[in-house]
Scaffold this active site. Sequence first.
Site: not given
Length: 479
Positions: A163, A358, A360
Site C-alpha cells: 500500500c 485507497d 487496498h
Amino acid sequence: MKGSSERIVSSKHSSIDSPRTVATSTSSEAGPSSHSIHKTSVWSGFLVSAFAIFNSYSEPRGNKVSSTKNLGWTTALKRVVNSGSMRRILGLNKAGISSSRSDIWLLGTCYKVTDNDSITDPSQSEGFASFVEDFSSRILITYRKGFAPIGDSKYTSDASWGCMLRSSQMLVAQALLCHQLGRSWRKTVDQPMDQKYIKLLHMFGDSELSAYSIHNLLEAGKNYGLSPGSWVGPYAMCRTWETLYRSKKHDTPDEDLSSVIAIYVVSGDEDGERGGAPVICIDDITTHCVECSKGQVNWLPIILLVPLVLGLDKLNTRYLPLLGATFCFPQSLGILGGSPGASTYIIGLQDDNAFYLDPHEVQQVVDITRDNLEADTASYHSNILRHIRLDSLDPSLAIGFYCRDKSDFDDFCVRASELANRSNGAPLFTVTQSRKSSYPSRHNDNINNNAEFPLPGSYDMVPEGEPEGCAHEDDWQLL
C-alpha cells in the site's frame, strides 16, 4: 479503514471546467458509527486562525503559475474550517448526508460547495459536481495481481503489503500529470485519449519495462529495507523515489530535458537521520537541479517530499491546522498517510475530513502500452469518495509538493515561510537560503515588505484544553 467513510459517486466527464449534476448512491466501510455525527471540538476554535493567512487561489487556464504578489486566497480558505460543528459531507445514506457548506480543497484547488441557501443538499450543487469531476480524474493505483515475479522472488501480487508503494506511485503520478497535462486536466469518456496520459500510465505499469513500476521501486529501495512482502515507512519510501529518479536521469538524452523532473527529499539535517523540523534549503535544491540536468540548466521542475513523524502513538493536534493548510498551496501533491499500517493517498480536505484514494483493492494487472489509445483505463480512476478524520491519521506521513519552475518554487517558499512564521514555534518545516543561516532573509523580507501579502494578527496554533505540556513539547522525529 477505521474511522473512514466512503460514497460512490457517478458522473459523466466532458469538458475541463464545466459543472455537472451528480447522481449518487451510498455505501460504507466498517467503522465506528459514532463518526456519523461530529460534535463541536477544538477544531472549530483553532483551525480558522490557522488558515487565516491564506487568500483564495484559482489556477489560471493552461500551465501558468501565479505570481508571488497575487496570492489571493485568505477569504476562501477561512470557509474551509469556519463551520461551527464538525460534520461530514458524506453520510451512510441519502438522508444522513451532512448539510455542511464548507469549501473543499483538493490539491490546491478550492471548490465552493454552495453559496445558495436555497440548496438543501450540498452534494447536488455545481461546486460539489466540479469537485467530484476533479477527484475522479486523479490517478488511482491499487494492489495488482498476475504480474511477472518481482526480482528473484515468487511474488506476483502486492496484496496486503504494497500500500505504501502504491500510495507513493499515486503522488508521483499526480506530479507528472500536472507537469505534462496541467492541473486543470480532466479525464473524459467521450473524447479520444491523450497520448501523454497513456504514456504516463505506462510508466507506472507492473513490469520492469515500466520506469516507475513496483518492480523498479523495490530494486531501488534495497538499501532502505524495501523487499517484496514487507511494509515500508514514508521516509524510506521518499528516499527510494529519490534514488530511482537519480538512476533514471541517465537514461535521458543530453539534448532532451522536456521530460526531466527532479525529486528532492527535505530532511531535518544533511543526513536526515537526527530529527528536527525539515529544512528546505534553497541553495541545496538549486544545486540538486543543476546536477539532475547534468549542468545544462539552473532549474528543473521539482517534486519536494517531506517525510515527518508528528507524534508518538497518535498525531499531535498542534500540527493539524498546518497539515490542513498545505492542501491550499497551489503546489500541493497531498499526503502519504492513513491509519496505522494502512497507507493511503490523501488529496483533499473539508472541515476536519480528509479525502483520499485507497490502494487496498486488489485488481488484475493491466498491460497499457505507450501507444495504445484504446486502452481500458477504468481501473486507474475511482468514483468512490472516501474520507477519514484528519486527526486520526498515523503520525508517520509524508507531504508532497510540485513546483513547475523557479517562479513557482519562489511562490512556494513564501507560503511555506509564512506558514512556519505563524506556527507558534512548531512548524512542519522551515525555509532557509543556505545551511549557514537559520532563516532565509530573502523570503522573510519579501513577506514583511510586500504590502499585498496578507498578514493577519492572530494565529494561535495551540488550542485551549490541549494536554498539559503539549504546548512546549516537540514530537519531531524522522523515520
